[in-house]
Motif scaffolding. Structure first.
Motif, PDB file in Angstrom:
ATOM      1  N   VAL A 104     -10.540  -8.161  15.457  1.00  0.00           N
ATOM      2  CA  VAL A 104     -11.000  -6.793  15.194  1.00  0.00           C
ATOM      3  C   VAL A 104      -9.934  -5.786  15.611  1.00  0.00           C
ATOM      4  N   CYS A 105      -9.361  -5.993  16.788  1.00  0.00           N
ATOM      5  CA  CYS A 105      -8.303  -5.090  17.248  1.00  0.00           C
ATOM      6  C   CYS A 105      -7.101  -5.132  16.312  1.00  0.00           C
ATOM      7  N   LEU A 106      -6.709  -6.332  15.895  1.00  0.00           N
ATOM      8  CA  LEU A 106      -5.530  -6.483  15.041  1.00  0.00           C
ATOM      9  C   LEU A 106      -5.751  -5.865  13.663  1.00  0.00           C
ATOM     10  N   VAL A 107      -6.901  -6.138  13.066  1.00  0.00           N
ATOM     11  CA  VAL A 107      -7.195  -5.573  11.745  1.00  0.00           C
ATOM     12  C   VAL A 107      -7.333  -4.051  11.840  1.00  0.00           C
ATOM     13  N   GLY A 108      -7.944  -3.574  12.926  1.00  0.00           N
ATOM     14  CA  GLY A 108      -8.053  -2.132  13.122  1.00  0.00           C
ATOM     15  C   GLY A 108      -6.690  -1.468  13.203  1.00  0.00           C
ATOM     16  N   ILE A 109      -5.782  -2.089  13.934  1.00  0.00           N
ATOM     17  CA  ILE A 109      -4.415  -1.562  14.033  1.00  0.00           C
ATOM     18  C   ILE A 109      -3.754  -1.550  12.658  1.00  0.00           C
ATOM     19  N   GLY A 110      -3.886  -2.661  11.941  1.00  0.00           N
ATOM     20  CA  GLY A 110      -3.258  -2.761  10.628  1.00  0.00           C
ATOM     21  C   GLY A 110      -3.749  -1.699   9.661  1.00  0.00           C
ATOM     22  N   ILE A 111      -5.064  -1.470   9.632  1.00  0.00           N
ATOM     23  CA  ILE A 111      -5.622  -0.477   8.708  1.00  0.00           C
ATOM     24  C   ILE A 111      -5.155   0.929   9.065  1.00  0.00           C
ATOM     25  N   VAL A 112      -5.144   1.249  10.355  1.00  0.00           N
ATOM     26  CA  VAL A 112      -4.699   2.586  10.769  1.00  0.00           C
ATOM     27  C   VAL A 112      -3.222   2.793  10.433  1.00  0.00           C
ATOM     28  N   VAL A 113      -2.404   1.787  10.666  1.00  0.00           N
ATOM     29  CA  VAL A 113      -0.970   1.913  10.366  1.00  0.00           C
ATOM     30  C   VAL A 113      -0.751   2.092   8.864  1.00  0.00           C
ATOM     31  N   ILE A 114      -1.463   1.313   8.054  1.00  0.00           N
ATOM     32  CA  ILE A 114      -1.328   1.445   6.597  1.00  0.00           C
ATOM     33  C   ILE A 114      -1.740   2.844   6.141  1.00  0.00           C
ATOM     34  N   CYS A 115      -2.864   3.333   6.663  1.00  0.00           N
ATOM     35  CA  CYS A 115      -3.326   4.677   6.289  1.00  0.00           C
ATOM     36  C   CYS A 115      -2.338   5.746   6.746  1.00  0.00           C
ATOM     37  N   ASP A 116      -1.745   5.546   7.914  1.00  0.00           N
ATOM     38  CA  ASP A 116      -0.761   6.507   8.406  1.00  0.00           C
ATOM     39  C   ASP A 116       0.491   6.502   7.532  1.00  0.00           C
ATOM     40  N   LEU A 117       0.934   5.321   7.133  1.00  0.00           N
ATOM     41  CA  LEU A 117       2.102   5.229   6.252  1.00  0.00           C
ATOM     42  C   LEU A 117       1.821   5.893   4.905  1.00  0.00           C
ATOM     43  N   LEU A 118       0.636   5.655   4.369  1.00  0.00           N
ATOM     44  CA  LEU A 118       0.267   6.299   3.103  1.00  0.00           C
ATOM     45  C   LEU A 118       0.231   7.818   3.258  1.00  0.00           C
ATOM     46  N   GLY A 119      -0.307   8.267   4.390  1.00  0.00           N
ATOM     47  CA  GLY A 119      -0.374   9.702   4.635  1.00  0.00           C
ATOM     48  C   GLY A 119       0.994  10.355   4.707  1.00  0.00           C
ATOM     49  N   ARG A 120       1.982   9.594   5.158  1.00  0.00           N
ATOM     50  CA  ARG A 120       3.344  10.133   5.249  1.00  0.00           C
ATOM     51  C   ARG A 120       4.090  10.072   3.920  1.00  0.00           C
ATOM     52  N   LEU A 121       3.629   9.224   3.010  1.00  0.00           N
ATOM     53  CA  LEU A 121       4.357   9.026   1.756  1.00  0.00           C
ATOM     54  C   LEU A 121       3.758   9.781   0.574  1.00  0.00           C
ATOM     55  N   VAL A 122       2.439   9.969   0.575  1.00  0.00           N
ATOM     56  CA  VAL A 122       1.760  10.520  -0.604  1.00  0.00           C
ATOM     57  C   VAL A 122       2.265  11.907  -0.966  1.00  0.00           C
ATOM     58  N   ILE A 123       2.402  12.780   0.034  1.00  0.00           N
ATOM     59  CA  ILE A 123       2.842  14.153  -0.252  1.00  0.00           C
ATOM     60  C   ILE A 123       4.105  14.486   0.547  1.00  0.00           C
ATOM     61  N   ALA A 124       4.960  13.490   0.751  1.00  0.00           N
ATOM     62  CA  ALA A 124       6.202  13.703   1.502  1.00  0.00           C
ATOM     63  C   ALA A 124       6.987  14.867   0.892  1.00  0.00           C
ATOM     64  N   PRO A 125       7.630  15.686   1.725  1.00  0.00           N
ATOM     65  CA  PRO A 125       7.865  15.545   3.164  1.00  0.00           C
ATOM     66  C   PRO A 125       6.715  16.016   4.053  1.00  0.00           C
ATOM     67  N   PHE A 126       5.587  16.414   3.453  1.00  0.00           N
ATOM     68  CA  PHE A 126       4.429  16.783   4.255  1.00  0.00           C
ATOM     69  C   PHE A 126       3.616  15.533   4.571  1.00  0.00           C
ATOM     70  N   GLU A 127       2.607  15.697   5.420  1.00  0.00           N
ATOM     71  CA  GLU A 127       1.790  14.552   5.815  1.00  0.00           C
ATOM     72  C   GLU A 127       0.314  14.828   5.578  1.00  0.00           C
ATOM     73  N   MET A 128      -0.378  13.795   5.168  1.00  0.00           N
ATOM     74  CA  MET A 128      -1.825  13.855   5.004  1.00  0.00           C
ATOM     75  C   MET A 128      -2.472  13.194   6.222  1.00  0.00           C
ATOM     76  N   PRO A 129      -3.475  13.829   6.830  1.00  0.00           N
ATOM     77  CA  PRO A 129      -4.119  13.229   8.007  1.00  0.00           C
ATOM     78  C   PRO A 129      -4.678  11.843   7.712  1.00  0.00           C
ATOM     79  N   VAL A 130      -4.579  10.975   8.685  1.00  0.00           N
ATOM     80  CA  VAL A 130      -5.111   9.623   8.543  1.00  0.00           C
ATOM     81  C   VAL A 130      -6.604   9.659   8.245  1.00  0.00           C
ATOM     82  N   SER A 131      -7.298  10.632   8.824  1.00  0.00           N
ATOM     83  CA  SER A 131      -8.750  10.713   8.648  1.00  0.00           C
ATOM     84  C   SER A 131      -9.147  10.894   7.189  1.00  0.00           C
ATOM     85  N   VAL A 132      -8.301  11.547   6.405  1.00  0.00           N
ATOM     86  CA  VAL A 132      -8.611  11.757   4.987  1.00  0.00           C
ATOM     87  C   VAL A 132      -8.632  10.423   4.247  1.00  0.00           C
TER      88      VAL A 132
END
Length: 331
Positions: A282-310
């Motif tokens: 659970v901890c590992l999958v939780g980390i993986g999902i948050v990291v993936i969402c954070d990476l997407l948030g940094r790439l979707v509207i780069a150079p701006f960032e979209m919050p992970v919560s979105v």
């Protein structure tokens, strides 16, 4: 909790817990480590600059560490909450726990404007504990016919608390600060502002220590009492652990919606319902999902960032609806 809404852990054939560490876990760990390396290297600042090393350890390392700790904490909180309530659809953002933590944070900032991050954390944890206990007590006293009603009630309670927070923030001219706190973004994580997140490691250790008793408590009050487990005490301890993890993450990062809903259900569907053996996953999958969402948030509207919560909100809402449909089909 002996309510009609309870769903007994699924122990059907083919849903065995498996070994704690195997090649699948090692592979998943390697994938998460690769994602974290990408997170460390991804950014708008050129690390080849003279002060690149300083920026790396000031911003990117703290951000990656925060991703790990916050992801593990919220996924674990969802697992414990689902175990105690015997309901697949609950987690801190569907029971009002996060909203209560936000109200506590607002309360501290209003009465102690110069509050340290530790003081804000204490306020958030105390209010999160109170809110979670109110939710649990409600479930114990009210018999519900469907497990689907439980998260709806939690969301309604959370909406009420959120409305109180918004009204309070409007009166105190703190609405903008409230929005920032609930943004659920790792953008502002820097060295010196995230270190309290390390406290969630103590929560993880405590969950491991009480894992067997939490698992028994998840079978219901009658069974737990019959095998000699102090049900009320275990629920109190579990609530405290959830409150600490949620309060700390809310203060440092903000809201990470549905993470505690998505991860435990994915792991449980694959491995069964044993808390002790599932917690690393659970901890590992939780980390993986948050990291993936954070990476997407940094790439979707780069150079701006979209919050992970979105991104988490979108993914979590889809999974939440899918779980409801799945439950309805199973009757």
């Amino acid at each position: 909790m002996t309510t009609a809404a309870a769903t007994v852990p699924d122990n059907r054939p083919g849903r065995t817990r498996g070994s704690l560490l195997d090649w699948k876990f090692v592979l998943a760990l390697a994938i998460v480590l690769v994602l974290l390396v990408i997170s460390l290297l991804l950014g708008q600042y050129d690390l080849s600059q003279p002060d690149g090393r300083e920026m790396f350890f000031t911003t990117r390392v703290p951000r990656s560490v925060a991703l790990v700790l916050a992801g593990a904490a919220m996924a674990m909180s969802g697992l414990v909450m689902q175990m105690l309530t015997q309901n697949r659809f609950v987690e801190p953002t569907t029971t009002g726990t996060t909203e209560w933590a936000g109200l506590g944070l607002l309360f501290v900032m209003y009465f102690v404007p110069a509050a340290t991050i530790l003081q804000r954390m204490v306020g958030a944890v105390v209010f999160a504990f109170i809110g979670t206990m109110i939710f649990f007590l409600f479930l114990r006293r009210v018999s519900l016919r469907s497990s689907l009603i439980v998260p709806i009630i939690g969301i309604m309670l959370g909406a009420v608390v959120s409305s109180v927070s918004t009204f309070f923030a409007l009166q105190a001219d703190m609405l903008q600060q409230l929005g920032v706190w609930f943004a659920g973004s790792f953008t502002d994580i820097i060295r010196g502002q995230y270190e309290v997140l390390w406290a969630v490691l103590l929560v993880v250790v405590a969950v491991f220590f009480f894992a067997d008793r939490l698992t028994v408590a998840g079978l219901g009050e009658d069974i737990a009492t019959n095998v000699g487990v102090n049900y009320s005490l275990i629920v109190l301890i579990g609530t405290g652990l959830i409150a600490v993890a949620t309060g700390i993450v809310t203060v440092v990062v903000g809201t990470l919606p549905f993470l505690g809903l998505i991860v435990p259900n994915i792991v449980s569907m694959i491995r069964g319902d044993d808390l002790r053996s599932n917690l690393p996953w659970v901890c590992l999958v939780g980390i993986g999902i948050v990291v993936i969402c954070d990476l997407l948030g940094r790439l979707v509207i780069a150079p701006f960032e979209m919050p992970v919560s979105v991104i988490l909100g979108i993914v979590g809402a889809v999974v939440f609806v899918a779980l409801i449909v799945r439950q309805a089909r199973r009757g």
